[in-house]
Design a protein around this motif. Sequence first.
Motif, PDB file in Angstrom:
ATOM      1  N   LYS A   1       7.910 -15.091 -61.145  1.00  0.00           N
ATOM      2  CA  LYS A   1       7.452 -14.012 -61.777  1.00  0.00           C
ATOM      3  C   LYS A   1       7.624 -14.105 -63.040  1.00  0.00           C
ATOM      4  O   LYS A   1       8.650 -14.269 -63.681  1.00  0.00           O
ATOM      5  CB  LYS A   1       8.408 -12.792 -61.357  1.00  0.00           C
ATOM      6  N   PRO A   2       6.632 -13.799 -64.019  1.00  0.00           N
ATOM      7  CA  PRO A   2       6.577 -14.022 -65.434  1.00  0.00           C
ATOM      8  C   PRO A   2       7.523 -13.119 -66.072  1.00  0.00           C
ATOM      9  O   PRO A   2       7.682 -12.013 -65.461  1.00  0.00           O
ATOM     10  CB  PRO A   2       4.991 -13.625 -65.815  1.00  0.00           C
ATOM     11  N   THR A   3       8.057 -13.290 -67.041  1.00  0.00           N
ATOM     12  CA  THR A   3       9.150 -12.535 -67.816  1.00  0.00           C
ATOM     13  C   THR A   3       8.601 -11.521 -68.935  1.00  0.00           C
ATOM     14  O   THR A   3       9.205 -10.659 -69.243  1.00  0.00           O
ATOM     15  CB  THR A   3      10.192 -13.468 -68.293  1.00  0.00           C
ATOM     16  N   THR A   4       7.432 -11.918 -69.202  1.00  0.00           N
ATOM     17  CA  THR A   4       6.721 -11.003 -70.226  1.00  0.00           C
ATOM     18  C   THR A   4       5.413 -10.455 -69.887  1.00  0.00           C
ATOM     19  O   THR A   4       4.764 -10.782 -68.732  1.00  0.00           O
ATOM     20  CB  THR A   4       6.301 -11.848 -71.704  1.00  0.00           C
ATOM     21  N   ALA A   5       5.143  -9.180 -70.586  1.00  0.00           N
ATOM     22  CA  ALA A   5       3.974  -8.502 -69.995  1.00  0.00           C
ATOM     23  C   ALA A   5       2.616  -9.237 -70.355  1.00  0.00           C
ATOM     24  O   ALA A   5       1.869  -9.295 -69.353  1.00  0.00           O
ATOM     25  CB  ALA A   5       3.902  -7.274 -70.814  1.00  0.00           C
ATOM     26  N   ALA A   6       2.606 -10.124 -71.406  1.00  0.00           N
ATOM     27  CA  ALA A   6       1.314 -11.042 -71.614  1.00  0.00           C
ATOM     28  C   ALA A   6       1.384 -12.112 -70.430  1.00  0.00           C
ATOM     29  O   ALA A   6       0.184 -12.145 -69.921  1.00  0.00           O
ATOM     30  CB  ALA A   6       1.579 -11.542 -73.069  1.00  0.00           C
ATOM     31  N   ASP A   7       2.278 -12.591 -69.888  1.00  0.00           N
ATOM     32  CA  ASP A   7       2.254 -13.452 -68.982  1.00  0.00           C
ATOM     33  C   ASP A   7       1.995 -12.816 -67.624  1.00  0.00           C
ATOM     34  O   ASP A   7       1.022 -13.674 -67.232  1.00  0.00           O
ATOM     35  CB  ASP A   7       3.626 -14.366 -68.655  1.00  0.00           C
ATOM     36  N   GLN A   8       2.670 -11.641 -67.480  1.00  0.00           N
ATOM     37  CA  GLN A   8       2.071 -10.937 -66.154  1.00  0.00           C
ATOM     38  C   GLN A   8       0.575 -10.703 -66.107  1.00  0.00           C
ATOM     39  O   GLN A   8       0.089 -10.994 -65.119  1.00  0.00           O
ATOM     40  CB  GLN A   8       3.003  -9.622 -65.977  1.00  0.00           C
TER      41      GLN A   8
ATOM     42  N   SER B   1      -7.052  -0.846 -67.951  1.00  0.00           N
ATOM     43  CA  SER B   1      -5.787  -1.124 -68.323  1.00  0.00           C
ATOM     44  C   SER B   1      -4.911  -0.196 -67.293  1.00  0.00           C
ATOM     45  O   SER B   1      -3.742  -0.653 -67.168  1.00  0.00           O
ATOM     46  CB  SER B   1      -5.847  -0.440 -69.812  1.00  0.00           C
ATOM     47  N   GLU B   2      -5.249   0.866 -66.718  1.00  0.00           N
ATOM     48  CA  GLU B   2      -4.683   1.734 -65.952  1.00  0.00           C
ATOM     49  C   GLU B   2      -4.107   0.913 -64.551  1.00  0.00           C
ATOM     50  O   GLU B   2      -3.135   0.938 -64.158  1.00  0.00           O
ATOM     51  CB  GLU B   2      -5.324   3.126 -65.582  1.00  0.00           C
TER      52      GLU B   2
ATOM     53  N   LEU C   1       1.370  -3.870 -61.970  1.00  0.00           N
ATOM     54  CA  LEU C   1       2.344  -4.583 -62.606  1.00  0.00           C
ATOM     55  C   LEU C   1       3.525  -3.866 -62.636  1.00  0.00           C
ATOM     56  O   LEU C   1       4.715  -4.264 -63.179  1.00  0.00           O
ATOM     57  CB  LEU C   1       2.019  -5.426 -63.776  1.00  0.00           C
ATOM     58  N   ASN C   2       3.757  -2.447 -62.578  1.00  0.00           N
ATOM     59  CA  ASN C   2       4.434  -1.626 -62.633  1.00  0.00           C
ATOM     60  C   ASN C   2       4.891  -1.614 -64.339  1.00  0.00           C
ATOM     61  O   ASN C   2       6.192  -1.921 -64.513  1.00  0.00           O
ATOM     62  CB  ASN C   2       5.840  -1.973 -61.923  1.00  0.00           C
ATOM     63  N   LEU C   3       4.045  -1.614 -65.150  1.00  0.00           N
ATOM     64  CA  LEU C   3       4.274  -1.799 -66.634  1.00  0.00           C
ATOM     65  C   LEU C   3       3.659  -0.469 -67.361  1.00  0.00           C
ATOM     66  O   LEU C   3       2.869   0.450 -66.649  1.00  0.00           O
ATOM     67  CB  LEU C   3       3.276  -2.986 -67.298  1.00  0.00           C
ATOM     68  N   ASN C   4       4.415  -0.128 -68.433  1.00  0.00           N
ATOM     69  CA  ASN C   4       4.246   1.048 -69.261  1.00  0.00           C
ATOM     70  C   ASN C   4       2.684   0.744 -69.588  1.00  0.00           C
ATOM     71  O   ASN C   4       2.049  -0.350 -70.210  1.00  0.00           O
ATOM     72  CB  ASN C   4       5.105   1.308 -70.325  1.00  0.00           C
ATOM     73  N   LEU C   5       1.788   1.764 -69.542  1.00  0.00           N
ATOM     74  CA  LEU C   5       0.301   1.829 -69.807  1.00  0.00           C
ATOM     75  C   LEU C   5       0.065   1.481 -71.365  1.00  0.00           C
ATOM     76  O   LEU C   5      -0.545   0.633 -71.754  1.00  0.00           O
ATOM     77  CB  LEU C   5      -0.285   3.292 -69.581  1.00  0.00           C
ATOM     78  N   LYS C   6       0.887   2.091 -72.265  1.00  0.00           N
ATOM     79  CA  LYS C   6       0.830   1.771 -73.683  1.00  0.00           C
ATOM     80  C   LYS C   6       1.233   0.216 -73.896  1.00  0.00           C
ATOM     81  O   LYS C   6       0.302  -0.359 -74.711  1.00  0.00           O
ATOM     82  CB  LYS C   6       1.663   2.683 -74.481  1.00  0.00           C
ATOM     83  N   THR C   7       2.037  -0.181 -73.107  1.00  0.00           N
ATOM     84  CA  THR C   7       2.425  -1.595 -73.512  1.00  0.00           C
ATOM     85  C   THR C   7       1.082  -2.505 -72.887  1.00  0.00           C
ATOM     86  O   THR C   7       0.813  -3.682 -73.493  1.00  0.00           O
ATOM     87  CB  THR C   7       3.739  -2.156 -72.609  1.00  0.00           C
ATOM     88  N   VAL C   8       0.634  -2.244 -71.831  1.00  0.00           N
ATOM     89  CA  VAL C   8      -0.486  -2.761 -71.348  1.00  0.00           C
ATOM     90  C   VAL C   8      -1.772  -2.787 -72.412  1.00  0.00           C
ATOM     91  O   VAL C   8      -2.427  -3.950 -72.666  1.00  0.00           O
ATOM     92  CB  VAL C   8      -1.077  -2.272 -69.893  1.00  0.00           C
ATOM     93  N   GLN C   9      -1.910  -1.700 -72.759  1.00  0.00           N
ATOM     94  CA  GLN C   9      -2.970  -1.642 -73.706  1.00  0.00           C
ATOM     95  C   GLN C   9      -2.803  -2.288 -74.996  1.00  0.00           C
ATOM     96  O   GLN C   9      -3.808  -3.063 -75.606  1.00  0.00           O
ATOM     97  CB  GLN C   9      -3.462  -0.139 -74.151  1.00  0.00           C
ATOM     98  N   ASN C  10      -1.526  -2.108 -75.488  1.00  0.00           N
ATOM     99  CA  ASN C  10      -1.115  -3.081 -76.824  1.00  0.00           C
ATOM    100  C   ASN C  10      -1.383  -4.430 -76.640  1.00  0.00           C
ATOM    101  O   ASN C  10      -1.899  -5.218 -77.395  1.00  0.00           O
ATOM    102  CB  ASN C  10       0.099  -2.659 -77.298  1.00  0.00           C
ATOM    103  N   THR C  11      -0.926  -4.994 -75.241  1.00  0.00           N
ATOM    104  CA  THR C  11      -0.878  -6.357 -75.106  1.00  0.00           C
ATOM    105  C   THR C  11      -2.408  -7.010 -74.763  1.00  0.00           C
ATOM    106  O   THR C  11      -2.637  -8.121 -75.383  1.00  0.00           O
ATOM    107  CB  THR C  11      -0.129  -6.667 -73.759  1.00  0.00           C
ATOM    108  N   LEU C  12      -3.131  -6.333 -74.326  1.00  0.00           N
ATOM    109  CA  LEU C  12      -4.642  -6.805 -74.204  1.00  0.00           C
ATOM    110  C   LEU C  12      -5.424  -6.817 -75.385  1.00  0.00           C
ATOM    111  O   LEU C  12      -6.399  -7.650 -75.354  1.00  0.00           O
ATOM    112  CB  LEU C  12      -5.285  -5.481 -73.135  1.00  0.00           C
ATOM    113  N   SER C  13      -4.953  -5.796 -76.396  1.00  0.00           N
ATOM    114  CA  SER C  13      -5.678  -6.039 -77.645  1.00  0.00           C
ATOM    115  C   SER C  13      -5.186  -7.323 -78.322  1.00  0.00           C
ATOM    116  O   SER C  13      -5.930  -7.769 -79.347  1.00  0.00           O
ATOM    117  CB  SER C  13      -5.397  -4.885 -78.401  1.00  0.00           C
ATOM    118  N   LEU C  14      -4.366  -8.173 -77.819  1.00  0.00           N
ATOM    119  CA  LEU C  14      -3.780  -9.219 -78.515  1.00  0.00           C
ATOM    120  C   LEU C  14      -4.015 -10.568 -77.789  1.00  0.00           C
ATOM    121  O   LEU C  14      -4.052 -11.699 -78.330  1.00  0.00           O
ATOM    122  CB  LEU C  14      -2.217  -9.103 -78.970  1.00  0.00           C
TER     123      LEU C  14
END
Length: 310
Positions: free
Chosen positions: A241-248, A261-262, A268-281
Motif C-alpha cells: 500500500k502506497p504511503t503518500t496520496a500521490a503514490d496512491q 476527483s470525487e 482511496l478513502n482520501l480527503n477530496l481537497k487533498t486529491v484535488q491539490n495532488t492531481l494539480s501537481l
Amino acid sequence: MLAGILPINGLVVLASAPKTGKSVFANAIARAMVTGTEFAGIGWQEKLPVAWCAHEETREERGPLIAGLTRDDPFYISFSSDLPHLDDPDCDYGSDRFGRYQALKTPYMYEEAYRRNCKLMVIDCLHASVRHSNLADNNVARRIMGRLRHWSDSFGIVTLVLHHLTKSAHRGYHPERFADSAQILASASCYHFMESEQLEDGTRKVVLHSAGRQPAPPLRHEYHAKSLFDYEYIESGTRVKPTTAADQINNLLSEGWELSSEEIARRLNLNLKTVQNTLSLLPGIEKSMSRSKKALYRSQDHAHSPHPEP
C-alpha cells in the motif's frame, strides 16, 4: 488454511459483479481441497472434505464444475430444495442474561458438515440464502452474518460466502459499491472483491482486492486462470500500500481508470481537497471533460487503451 484467502475457522466474503466467475474461482479452491491437489501453487497433502450449499444452482449447472470427481473425492453438494434459508426459524439464535451469543438451533448443514469432517463450507450465494428478510437492513445483516461466524468458529469450518454486487460496479472495488449493508463486511473475518478479465488467448486474469484480519490478506493479489481448475499466482500482482496520496493516485490511475476527483477520493478513502491539490501537481496525468462537464483524470500511459471493466 489458504494464505491470503481463507483464514482458519474464518468467515470470508467473496464479492463481484454477476457472471464474473465467483463460483468458478471458489470451485477451483474446493476441487483442489477434495482431490488433494494444488490451487495456485498451494497444495494439500490429503483430501479435505468440502460442503457446498448451492442456493441458486441446479444439478445441471453444477455438472461441468464437478466433472471428473470420483466417489472418493469428498465434495458434498446440497441444492436449494434441500437447504434451509439463513433467516428461517431453524436458524434462530438468542443470548443469555450476560448478552453472550447462544445458538438455539443449528441448521443441519453445519452439523452434517462437521460429521463429515468438512474444512470448508461455501454459501452460494448470500442473497439466495435469505428469503424472508432484507440484507440492506443492518440488524438483519448482522444477525445472519453473526450466525455464520458463530457456526464457523464453533464447528471449526471456514465459511466462504459468495456475494453479488447490488450497486453499479463500474466505479470499482470500493466497499460501498458491493455491500447491501456495512454489517456484511464488518462481520466477516476478511473480504475479497474479485475482478476478471478475458485475455486474447482465452484464459482469464483474476484480481482480488482484499481487506480484513485473521490474518490480514494482501491488498491485491492476482491469478492467471488457464482453465476452470488451473490457477497460477502472479507474484507481481501483490502490492504494498502506497504511503503518500500521490503514490496512491498514481497507482490507481496506472491501472487504466478514468475517474473524477470525487471517485478517486472515495476509492482511496482520501480527503477530496487533498486529491484535488495532488492531481494539480502530478506529472503524467491527463485531464479531460465528460459529457456532464465533469473533470476526469487518467494516466497518459493509458490514454489510448481500453479502461478495465470490474
